[in-house]
Design a protein around this motif. Structure first.
Motif, PDB file in Angstrom:
ATOM      1  N   GLN A 103       0.835  -1.206   0.000  1.00 27.22           N
ATOM      2  CA  GLN A 103       0.000   0.000   0.000  1.00 27.22           C
ATOM      3  C   GLN A 103       0.869   1.255   0.000  1.00 27.22           C
ATOM      4  OE1 GLN A 103      -3.420   0.368   2.819  1.00 27.22           O
ATOM      5  NE2 GLN A 103      -2.089   1.881   3.779  1.00 27.22           N
ATOM      6  N   THR A 104       1.951   1.246   0.762  1.00 26.14           N
ATOM      7  CA  THR A 104       2.863   2.395   0.825  1.00 26.14           C
ATOM      8  C   THR A 104       3.512   2.653  -0.528  1.00 26.14           C
ATOM      9  OG1 THR A 104       3.282   1.947   3.160  1.00 26.14           O
ATOM     10  CG2 THR A 104       4.870   3.348   2.029  1.00 26.14           C
ATOM     11  N   ALA A 105       3.915   1.593  -1.201  1.00 24.70           N
ATOM     12  CA  ALA A 105       4.515   1.748  -2.539  1.00 24.70           C
ATOM     13  C   ALA A 105       3.494   2.341  -3.518  1.00 24.70           C
ATOM     14  CB  ALA A 105       5.023   0.409  -3.045  1.00 24.70           C
ATOM     15  N   MET A 106       2.263   1.874  -3.443  1.00 27.17           N
ATOM     16  CA  MET A 106       1.228   2.389  -4.344  1.00 27.17           C
ATOM     17  C   MET A 106       0.888   3.846  -4.019  1.00 27.17           C
ATOM     18  SD  MET A 106       0.554  -0.017  -6.462  1.00 27.17           S
ATOM     19  CE  MET A 106       2.299  -0.353  -6.380  1.00 27.17           C
ATOM     20  N   LEU A 107       0.876   4.182  -2.732  1.00 27.85           N
ATOM     21  CA  LEU A 107       0.584   5.566  -2.351  1.00 27.85           C
ATOM     22  C   LEU A 107       1.707   6.496  -2.801  1.00 27.85           C
ATOM     23  CD1 LEU A 107      -1.380   7.498  -1.036  1.00 27.85           C
ATOM     24  CD2 LEU A 107      -0.324   7.003   1.169  1.00 27.85           C
ATOM     25  N   VAL A 140       4.405   5.186   5.721  1.00 27.98           N
ATOM     26  CA  VAL A 140       5.782   4.767   6.007  1.00 27.98           C
ATOM     27  C   VAL A 140       5.940   4.512   7.505  1.00 27.98           C
ATOM     28  CG1 VAL A 140       8.208   5.519   6.021  1.00 27.98           C
ATOM     29  CG2 VAL A 140       6.789   5.897   3.989  1.00 27.98           C
ATOM     30  N   CYS A 141       5.377   5.388   8.316  1.00 27.79           N
ATOM     31  CA  CYS A 141       5.428   5.201   9.772  1.00 27.79           C
ATOM     32  C   CYS A 141       4.709   3.920  10.184  1.00 27.79           C
ATOM     33  CB  CYS A 141       4.827   6.406  10.490  1.00 27.79           C
ATOM     34  SG  CYS A 141       5.873   7.868  10.404  1.00 27.79           S
ATOM     35  N   ALA A 142       3.618   3.599   9.497  1.00 26.73           N
ATOM     36  CA  ALA A 142       2.914   2.340   9.789  1.00 26.73           C
ATOM     37  C   ALA A 142       3.830   1.151   9.531  1.00 26.73           C
ATOM     38  CB  ALA A 142       1.639   2.233   8.951  1.00 26.73           C
ATOM     39  N   VAL A 143       4.560   1.176   8.421  1.00 32.63           N
ATOM     40  CA  VAL A 143       5.484   0.075   8.122  1.00 32.63           C
ATOM     41  C   VAL A 143       6.562  -0.008   9.199  1.00 32.63           C
ATOM     42  CG1 VAL A 143       7.211  -0.773   6.481  1.00 32.63           C
ATOM     43  CG2 VAL A 143       5.041   0.138   5.635  1.00 32.63           C
ATOM     44  N   VAL A 144       7.081   1.142   9.628  1.00 32.62           N
ATOM     45  CA  VAL A 144       8.100   1.161  10.675  1.00 32.62           C
ATOM     46  C   VAL A 144       7.540   0.579  11.971  1.00 32.62           C
ATOM     47  CG1 VAL A 144       9.485   2.688  12.153  1.00 32.62           C
ATOM     48  CG2 VAL A 144       9.421   3.062   9.683  1.00 32.62           C
ATOM     49  N   LEU A 145       6.344   1.007  12.349  1.00 28.49           N
ATOM     50  CA  LEU A 145       5.750   0.516  13.599  1.00 28.49           C
ATOM     51  C   LEU A 145       5.412  -0.970  13.521  1.00 28.49           C
ATOM     52  CD1 LEU A 145       3.469   3.443  14.781  1.00 28.49           C
ATOM     53  CD2 LEU A 145       5.747   2.810  15.550  1.00 28.49           C
ATOM     54  N   ILE A 146       4.960  -1.424  12.369  1.00 28.31           N
ATOM     55  CA  ILE A 146       4.678  -2.852  12.222  1.00 28.31           C
ATOM     56  C   ILE A 146       5.991  -3.637  12.301  1.00 28.31           C
ATOM     57  CG2 ILE A 146       3.775  -4.640  10.682  1.00 28.31           C
ATOM     58  CD1 ILE A 146       1.847  -2.428   9.599  1.00 28.31           C
TER      59      ILE A 146
END
Length: 170
Positions: A103-107, A140-146
């Motif tokens: 999702q981050t890449a698409m955004l 991006v922060c979501a990916v970091v937190l996950i």
């Protein structure tokens, strides 16, 4: 209690998400008051509202991803032992990280597209790409937190709180 670097990052991201909630609420409140009391409106109020709401959604994903406080169905999880619960949590978190990473890449592609197409707001002709970029930063922060959550699930499970439902019952 001394907070380590990862805990400070987590707290900062959650505070940013809370600030965006406040901005969306303020935009809605001010728009309604201006429209009903003064019969006027903020230029681009609709555009700002929808763009801020998009930012809020992605920063909200970041805030809920680490805590595991999003809506879950735990029928299997509740019926298994502690080791299997941990394995399910790790697997689910890895799947979530994959989905949010894609999702981050698409955004990011959307941010680049609004930049290249020079998409502007209707009234003030403000470029919309910075709003999309802020939303992307939330993702991006979501990916970091996950990633932090996954690390802690595997190597430091004592640093994670229990499931939100059990916290309410304690």
């Amino acid at each position: 209690m001394k907070r380590n670097f990862m805990d400070r990052v987590i707290d900062s991201i959650e505070w940013l998400a809370a600030i965006f909630v406040g901005l969306v609420a303020a935009d809605i409140f001010i728009s309604v008051v201006l429209r009903k009391v003064f019969n006027t409106s903020i230029p681009d109020s609709y555009d700002f509202g929808r763009l801020l709401l998009g930012i809020l959604i992605f920063w909200g994903i970041a805030a809920t991803s680490y805590r595991g406080a999003h809506i879950t169905v735990d029928l299997v999880w509740t019926s298994v032992g502690p080791r299997m619960k941990r394995a399910i949590d790790i697997f689910a978190t890895l799947v979530l990280m994959f989905v949010v990473t894609v999702q981050t890449a698409m955004l990011f592609d959307k941010v680049r597209g609004t930049w290249n197409d020079n998409v502007l707001t209707y009234d003030l002709n403000i470029p919309t790409w910075p709003f999309f970029a802020i939303a992307w930063a939330g993702d991006v922060c979501a990916v970091v937190l996950i990633g932090i959550r996954t690390w802690r699930l595997i190597f430091q499970p004592e640093l994670l709180s229990s499931k939100p439902e059990t916290q309410a019952n304690e």
